[in-house]
Design a protein around this motif. Structure first.
Motif, PDB file in Angstrom:
ATOM      1  N   PRO A  21      25.198   0.679  42.131  1.00 10.59           N
ATOM      2  CA  PRO A  21      25.840   0.335  40.855  1.00 10.59           C
ATOM      3  C   PRO A  21      27.140   1.129  40.685  1.00 10.59           C
ATOM      4  CG  PRO A  21      23.516   0.928  40.558  1.00 10.59           C
ATOM      5  CD  PRO A  21      23.887   1.307  41.948  1.00 10.59           C
ATOM      6  N   THR A  22      28.023   0.643  39.851  1.00 13.35           N
ATOM      7  CA  THR A  22      29.256   1.378  39.548  1.00 13.35           C
ATOM      8  C   THR A  22      29.084   2.271  38.334  1.00 13.35           C
ATOM      9  OG1 THR A  22      30.077  -0.460  38.211  1.00 13.35           O
ATOM     10  CG2 THR A  22      30.699  -0.443  40.536  1.00 13.35           C
ATOM     11  N   LEU A  23      28.021   2.047  37.561  1.00 12.94           N
ATOM     12  CA  LEU A  23      27.748   2.836  36.360  1.00 12.94           C
ATOM     13  C   LEU A  23      26.296   3.295  36.358  1.00 12.94           C
ATOM     14  CD1 LEU A  23      29.488   0.523  33.715  1.00 12.94           C
ATOM     15  CD2 LEU A  23      30.366   2.696  34.542  1.00 12.94           C
ATOM     16  N   PHE A  24      26.087   4.602  36.203  1.00 18.20           N
ATOM     17  CA  PHE A  24      24.743   5.144  36.079  1.00 18.20           C
ATOM     18  C   PHE A  24      24.632   5.786  34.695  1.00 18.20           C
ATOM     19  CE2 PHE A  24      25.499   5.029  40.613  1.00 18.20           C
ATOM     20  CZ  PHE A  24      24.273   4.687  41.172  1.00 18.20           C
ATOM     21  N   TYR A  25      24.210   4.989  33.693  1.00 16.21           N
ATOM     22  CA  TYR A  25      24.038   5.512  32.343  1.00 16.21           C
ATOM     23  C   TYR A  25      22.791   6.401  32.272  1.00 16.21           C
ATOM     24  CZ  TYR A  25      27.524   2.296  30.397  1.00 16.21           C
ATOM     25  OH  TYR A  25      28.689   1.621  30.093  1.00 16.21           O
ATOM     26  N   ASP A  26      22.847   7.408  31.414  1.00 17.65           N
ATOM     27  CA  ASP A  26      21.714   8.301  31.148  1.00 17.65           C
ATOM     28  C   ASP A  26      21.262   9.029  32.411  1.00 17.65           C
ATOM     29  OD1 ASP A  26      21.943   7.064  28.689  1.00 17.65           O
ATOM     30  OD2 ASP A  26      20.151   5.817  28.945  1.00 17.65           O
ATOM     31  N   ALA A  27      22.185   9.236  33.337  1.00 21.73           N
ATOM     32  CA  ALA A  27      21.861   9.988  34.552  1.00 21.73           C
ATOM     33  C   ALA A  27      21.779  11.477  34.225  1.00 21.73           C
ATOM     34  CB  ALA A  27      22.920   9.742  35.625  1.00 21.73           C
ATOM     35  N   ARG A  28      20.912  12.181  34.925  1.00 22.64           N
ATOM     36  CA  ARG A  28      20.792  13.624  34.749  1.00 22.64           C
ATOM     37  C   ARG A  28      21.453  14.313  35.939  1.00 22.64           C
ATOM     38  NH1 ARG A  28      17.461  16.682  31.673  1.00 22.64           N
ATOM     39  NH2 ARG A  28      16.133  14.875  31.225  1.00 22.64           N
ATOM     40  N   LEU A  29      22.535  15.026  35.680  1.00 18.60           N
ATOM     41  CA  LEU A  29      23.210  15.761  36.747  1.00 18.60           C
ATOM     42  C   LEU A  29      22.428  17.045  37.030  1.00 18.60           C
ATOM     43  CD1 LEU A  29      25.680  16.038  38.645  1.00 18.60           C
ATOM     44  CD2 LEU A  29      26.792  17.325  36.804  1.00 18.60           C
ATOM     45  N   LYS A  30      21.910  17.157  38.245  1.00 18.51           N
ATOM     46  CA  LYS A  30      21.087  18.306  38.611  1.00 18.51           C
ATOM     47  C   LYS A  30      21.867  19.358  39.387  1.00 18.51           C
ATOM     48  CE  LYS A  30      16.819  17.501  39.679  1.00 18.51           C
ATOM     49  NZ  LYS A  30      15.617  17.040  40.430  1.00 18.51           N
ATOM     50  N   GLY A  31      22.971  18.931  40.016  1.00 15.26           N
ATOM     51  CA  GLY A  31      23.754  19.896  40.768  1.00 15.26           C
ATOM     52  C   GLY A  31      24.794  19.214  41.635  1.00 15.26           C
ATOM     53  N   ILE A  32      25.520  20.040  42.385  1.00 17.12           N
ATOM     54  CA  ILE A  32      26.546  19.566  43.317  1.00 17.12           C
ATOM     55  C   ILE A  32      26.144  20.020  44.711  1.00 17.12           C
ATOM     56  CG2 ILE A  32      28.989  19.507  43.874  1.00 17.12           C
ATOM     57  CD1 ILE A  32      28.353  18.432  41.079  1.00 17.12           C
ATOM     58  N   SER A  33      26.150  19.088  45.649  1.00 18.61           N
ATOM     59  CA  SER A  33      25.769  19.415  47.018  1.00 18.61           C
ATOM     60  C   SER A  33      26.995  19.333  47.928  1.00 18.61           C
ATOM     61  CB  SER A  33      24.688  18.445  47.510  1.00 18.61           C
ATOM     62  OG  SER A  33      24.425  18.637  48.889  1.00 18.61           O
ATOM     63  N   PRO A  34      27.419  20.455  48.540  1.00 19.24           N
ATOM     64  CA  PRO A  34      28.552  20.407  49.466  1.00 19.24           C
ATOM     65  C   PRO A  34      28.127  19.774  50.793  1.00 19.24           C
ATOM     66  CG  PRO A  34      27.644  22.621  49.392  1.00 19.24           C
ATOM     67  CD  PRO A  34      26.887  21.820  48.375  1.00 19.24           C
ATOM     68  N   SER A  35      29.047  19.062  51.408  1.00 15.77           N
ATOM     69  CA  SER A  35      28.765  18.467  52.717  1.00 15.77           C
ATOM     70  C   SER A  35      30.057  18.375  53.505  1.00 15.77           C
ATOM     71  CB  SER A  35      28.141  17.072  52.559  1.00 15.77           C
ATOM     72  OG  SER A  35      29.105  16.145  52.097  1.00 15.77           O
ATOM     73  N   GLY A  36      29.945  18.048  54.776  1.00 18.20           N
ATOM     74  CA  GLY A  36      31.116  17.957  55.632  1.00 18.20           C
ATOM     75  C   GLY A  36      32.068  16.857  55.210  1.00 18.20           C
ATOM     76  N   ASN A  37      31.558  15.848  54.543  1.00 18.99           N
ATOM     77  CA  ASN A  37      32.387  14.722  54.100  1.00 18.99           C
ATOM     78  C   ASN A  37      32.806  14.843  52.644  1.00 18.99           C
ATOM     79  OD1 ASN A  37      32.176  13.442  56.615  1.00 18.99           O
ATOM     80  ND2 ASN A  37      30.201  12.550  56.056  1.00 18.99           N
ATOM     81  N   GLY A  38      32.624  16.028  52.052  1.00 19.36           N
ATOM     82  CA  GLY A  38      32.982  16.214  50.651  1.00 19.36           C
ATOM     83  C   GLY A  38      31.762  16.459  49.792  1.00 19.36           C
ATOM     84  N   ASP A  39      32.004  16.891  48.558  1.00 21.84           N
ATOM     85  CA  ASP A  39      30.902  17.199  47.643  1.00 21.84           C
ATOM     86  C   ASP A  39      30.149  15.940  47.239  1.00 21.84           C
ATOM     87  OD1 ASP A  39      31.602  19.865  47.660  1.00 21.84           O
ATOM     88  OD2 ASP A  39      32.887  19.701  45.900  1.00 21.84           O
ATOM     89  N   LYS A  40      28.874  16.139  46.900  1.00 20.94           N
ATOM     90  CA  LYS A  40      28.029  15.043  46.411  1.00 20.94           C
ATOM     91  C   LYS A  40      27.473  15.416  45.038  1.00 20.94           C
ATOM     92  CE  LYS A  40      27.606  12.794  50.540  1.00 20.94           C
ATOM     93  NZ  LYS A  40      27.990  11.395  50.791  1.00 20.94           N
ATOM     94  N   LEU A  41      27.460  14.447  44.130  1.00 21.66           N
ATOM     95  CA  LEU A  41      26.770  14.617  42.859  1.00 21.66           C
ATOM     96  C   LEU A  41      25.279  14.386  43.098  1.00 21.66           C
ATOM     97  CD1 LEU A  41      29.016  12.508  40.440  1.00 21.66           C
ATOM     98  CD2 LEU A  41      29.042  14.985  40.706  1.00 21.66           C
ATOM     99  N   ILE A  42      24.461  15.300  42.640  1.00 21.53           N
ATOM    100  CA  ILE A  42      23.013  15.105  42.710  1.00 21.53           C
ATOM    101  C   ILE A  42      22.544  14.683  41.323  1.00 21.53           C
ATOM    102  CG2 ILE A  42      20.792  16.110  43.321  1.00 21.53           C
ATOM    103  CD1 ILE A  42      22.312  18.337  44.760  1.00 21.53           C
ATOM    104  N   ILE A  43      22.176  13.421  41.189  1.00 18.56           N
ATOM    105  CA  ILE A  43      21.745  12.928  39.889  1.00 18.56           C
ATOM    106  C   ILE A  43      20.318  12.405  39.967  1.00 18.56           C
ATOM    107  CG2 ILE A  43      24.102  12.288  39.232  1.00 18.56           C
ATOM    108  CD1 ILE A  43      23.218   9.335  39.601  1.00 18.56           C
TER     109      ILE A  43
END
Length: 213
Positions: free
Chosen positions: A3-25
């Protein structure tokens, strides 16, 4: 396809990776990793650490496109925007698109929060602020010709004529769109100094009295 929109998502953290940061929701009971807009990810990583909130933040994760160094095509990333009111939740059952073809930003997206358990409607494209508050769109459209010289000036400033005029209007009228009280028309001034200079211009050009504003 994600999806392009994730309403009411809970952001739990940021995960670094070789291809750039990832949102952990956390979304609908599932943990999802989304490619993150770097500046947005850094902001929320600091915010999560500063708050010490292990439960995370509730908000909207939305798809954005931006160019990265060395790539001619814009890449697909996600940015997170925490709800100012953490009790806010989307109420899809209240959505009203009956007048979707209207040119105005109508209140047609359903929401609920602690103060409004029965729900309310808000404009498309904004996240309601504190207690679900927002400023409705009451703009009127005017059609007029813009000379090439002004278009060239805007281009040299790396913007467009409409944005330049809208910003001047917002500065003159002291319009502010904030997370606590967002404006459906999207108008937001540049601050006190811009407000003063914009009003000084009007006083000079139109010979207005000092107490006009």
């Amino acid at each position: 396809m994600r999806p392009t929109l994730f309403y009411d998502a809970r952001l739990k953290g940021i995960s670094p990776s070789g291809n750039g940061d990832k949102l952990i929701i956390e979304y609908q009971g599932r943990e999802i990793f989304l490619p993150a807009d770097s500046a947005n990810a850094q902001h929320y990583e600091k915010r999560l650490k500063a708050s010490g909130n292990e439960a995370g933040l509730i908000g909207l994760a939305r798809q954005v496109r931006r160019r990265t160094s060395g790539n001619r095509r814009a890449g697909v990333f996600y940015r997170f925007d925490a709800y100012c009111d953490q009790t806010l939740r989307r109420a899809f059952d209240l959505d009203d698109y009956e007048y979707l073809d209207n040119s105005y930003n109508l209140n047609c997206i359903g929401w609920r929060n602690a103060k409004n358990p029965d729900g309310f409607l808000a404009p498309r494209g904004i996240l309601p602020g504190e207690d679900g508050r927002f400023v409705s769109d009451n703009t009127e459209k005017y059609l007029f010709a813009i000379p090439f010289e002004f278009i060239e000036l805007a281009t040299r400033m790396k913007t467009d004529p409409a944005t330049l005029l809208k910003t001047f209007i917002a500065d003159t009228c002291n319009l502010q769109s904030t997370p606590e009280l967002p404006r459906a028309d999207g108008l937001s001034g540049r601050g006190t100094e811009a407000l003063r200079k914009a009003r000084d211009y009007l006083r000079t050009a139109w010979r207005l009295k000092k107490d006009f504003f």
